[in-house]
Design an enzyme around this catalytic site. Structure first.
Site, PDB file in Angstrom:
ATOM      1  N   CYS A 236       0.820  -1.214   0.000  1.00 51.77           N
ATOM      2  CA  CYS A 236       0.000   0.000   0.000  1.00 51.77           C
ATOM      3  C   CYS A 236       0.854   1.265   0.000  1.00 51.77           C
ATOM      4  O   CYS A 236       0.486   2.276  -0.593  1.00 51.77           O
ATOM      5  CB  CYS A 236      -0.932  -0.002   1.203  1.00 51.77           C
ATOM      6  SG  CYS A 236      -0.080  -0.177   2.796  1.00 51.77           S
TER       7      CYS A 236
ATOM      8  N   HIS B  23      -1.647   0.723   7.314  1.00 50.43           N
ATOM      9  CA  HIS B  23      -2.061   0.848   5.910  1.00 50.43           C
ATOM     10  C   HIS B  23      -1.787   2.266   5.435  1.00 50.43           C
ATOM     11  O   HIS B  23      -1.688   3.210   6.236  1.00 50.43           O
ATOM     12  CB  HIS B  23      -3.548   0.539   5.801  1.00 50.43           C
ATOM     13  CG  HIS B  23      -4.054   0.355   4.405  1.00 50.43           C
ATOM     14  ND1 HIS B  23      -3.409  -0.396   3.455  1.00 50.43           N
ATOM     15  CD2 HIS B  23      -5.172   0.846   3.775  1.00 50.43           C
ATOM     16  CE1 HIS B  23      -4.096  -0.390   2.326  1.00 50.43           C
ATOM     17  NE2 HIS B  23      -5.167   0.364   2.492  1.00 50.43           N
TER      18      HIS B  23
ATOM     19  N   ASN C 177      -8.658   4.021  -1.953  1.00 52.39           N
ATOM     20  CA  ASN C 177      -7.953   2.855  -1.435  1.00 52.39           C
ATOM     21  C   ASN C 177      -7.304   2.114  -2.601  1.00 52.39           C
ATOM     22  O   ASN C 177      -7.500   2.450  -3.765  1.00 52.39           O
ATOM     23  CB  ASN C 177      -8.923   1.939  -0.675  1.00 52.39           C
ATOM     24  CG  ASN C 177      -8.222   1.103   0.377  1.00 52.39           C
ATOM     25  OD1 ASN C 177      -7.001   0.970   0.387  1.00 52.39           O
ATOM     26  ND2 ASN C 177      -8.994   0.517   1.277  1.00 52.39           N
TER      27      ASN C 177
END
Length: 439
Positions: A70, A363, A384
């Site tokens: 991520c 994250h 996201n």
């Protein structure tokens, strides 16, 4: 003081629970539906509509699939948004595989250095154990991705597409960790045997060649040159051949990553201080050492809003698994009322969560919008990297309460910082231990 649980103590616990109101109803509800469904607070979603007063235009979301990449997805998202705006290509995507390949090689190299520097410390020393715990891990920081971009440039996704092993990194990560642990033990033996610098270097080169081979077979080898071709949103065709990754980045992107700062809110340590995390750096002598400017949450919020108002998206680090509805794409601090469900007080402050291990930066995502009411943010639009099947075509909505509680880092242009905070960037950074919660 806690003592042995006697039959009398256990009987008292049973009797106390027997007198709990609605215990039978709650037991049936929770055992049948699960804790999350039973504690879901539908009223929390009433203010999570997807209308924002400030919204940066973006395209389709990317998908990191079963990987911990991520941190690089979010940085590449911020770059591709700028490319899309400048060259009018809405859904252009950069290769995450390309950066990930070089991260594997660079991180193996830093692992060898770290092992050699600590080789005379016991194997159960906390720092040594930290290095050996999961040397093939694929999580990371903004500065790690920035250092890779500065050194290796970037390529379009078409020039180095994803593979089965980048989409699902579990098997590769296990093999890489095992190989690095073996190599690390060998390097410790060489140092403890007073091996010469030449012998150590020769051993490292052999080990790096093996890591390169494992990675190249798994990901494919990075291109040294490629052809860029695309149609813009007006269907105009563009093509340039003979580009190197470094030249592509230099010629097509006008972002100077040196102008960006990781602003953090970590209330377990003093504010208005610059911190560093050198044990996590992935590139030896990299352009971007891992540093954090720790500030009050109001300051962090303000600079994030300013950057969105200027039309630029933001990388941000958070603890996404807290109070998350993945399917709907909701992030709200009161989404699951588990304390009320069990009639307990389980509240911890942000600082308490960090020092006890409850809180962490798990994250990274991208802020693409914010809703301001009377100049005060109420909710945020989040891009996201979990694909279009979750949330609203991959986009989440985050309440300000969740932002305050579970956002720890944003990456902003230094021009949005007040002069007193810019001055802090010139001061020596305080070194954090490798296991600090911000890692």
């Amino acid at each position: 003081m806690a003592t042995e649980l006697t039959p009398q103590t256990l009987a008292a616990l049973r009797a106390q629970h027997a007198n709990t109101a609605q215990r039978a109803v709650l037991t049936r509800t929770i055992t049948r539906n699960g804790i999350r469904a039973a504690s879901f607070n539908y009223q929390a979603t009433a203010h999570l509509d997807r209308t924002f007063s400030i919204e940066v235009p973006t395209g389709k979301v990317s998908n990191q699939k079963h990987s911990g990449r991520c941190w690089e997805f979010s940085l590449l998202n911020t770059l591709r948004h700028k490319f899309a705006t400048k060259y009018h290509v809405k859904d252009f995507e950069l290769s995450e595989n390309y950066l990930f390949f070089w991260d594997r090689i660079e991180r193996a190299n830093t692992f060898f250095r770290n092992v050699e520097q600590t080789a005379r410390q016991p194997i159960n020393d906390r720092l040594v154990q930290f290095f050996f715990d999961n040397p093939g891990e694929d999580g990371g920081q903004w500065a790690m991705a920035a250092s890779l971009v500065e050194k290796y440039g970037v390529v379009p996704a078409s020039a180095m597409p994803e593979t089965a092993n980048t989409n699902d990194t579990g098997a590769f990560q296990a093999i890489l960790s095992r190989q690095l642990r073996r190599d690390g033990l060998k390097l410790r033996e060489l140092v403890q045997a007073n091996a010469s610098a030449a012998d150590l270097h020769a051993a490292e080169q052999t080990m790096l060649a093996e890591i390169y081979r494992i990675t190249a077979y798994s990901f494919g080898e990075p291109p040294t040159e490629f052809t860029l071709s695309y149609r813009d949103d007006q269907q105009q065709y563009h093509r340039q051949s003979g580009l190197t990754p470094q030249r592509f980045y230099q010629d097509y992107f006008d972002t100077d990553l040196n102008d960006y700062v990781v602003v953090t809110n970590s209330p377990d340590k003093p504010f208005n201080q610059l911190y560093s995390l050198p044990d996590q750096d992935n590139v030896i002598n990299g352009a971007h050492p891992i540093e954090f400017l720790n500030v009050d949450m109001d300051v962090l919020t303000n600079v994030a809003v300013q950057q969105l108002q200027a039309g630029e998206t933001l990388w941000f680090g958070n603890d996404v698994l807290q109070q998350l509805d993945r399917k709907q794409g909701y992030l709200d601090a009161h989404l699951y009322e588990t304390a009320a469900l069990f009639d307990v007080d389980d509240q911890l402050t942000k600082a308490q969560r960090l020092v006890t291990g409850e809180g962490m930066v798990s994250h990274a995502m991208t802020l693409t919008g914010v809703d301001l009411v009377d100049a005060v943010p109420t909710k945020w639009k989040v891009e996201n990297s979990w694909g279009a099947e979750v949330g609203d075509k991959g986009y989440f909505v985050m309440s300000q309460d969740w932002f305050n509680a579970y956002v720890y880092e944003v990456v902003v242009h230094r021009r949005f910082l007040a002069p007193e905070f810019q001055d802090l960037l010139t001061e020596p950074a305080r070194r954090l231990p490798a296991w600090d919660p911000l890692h």
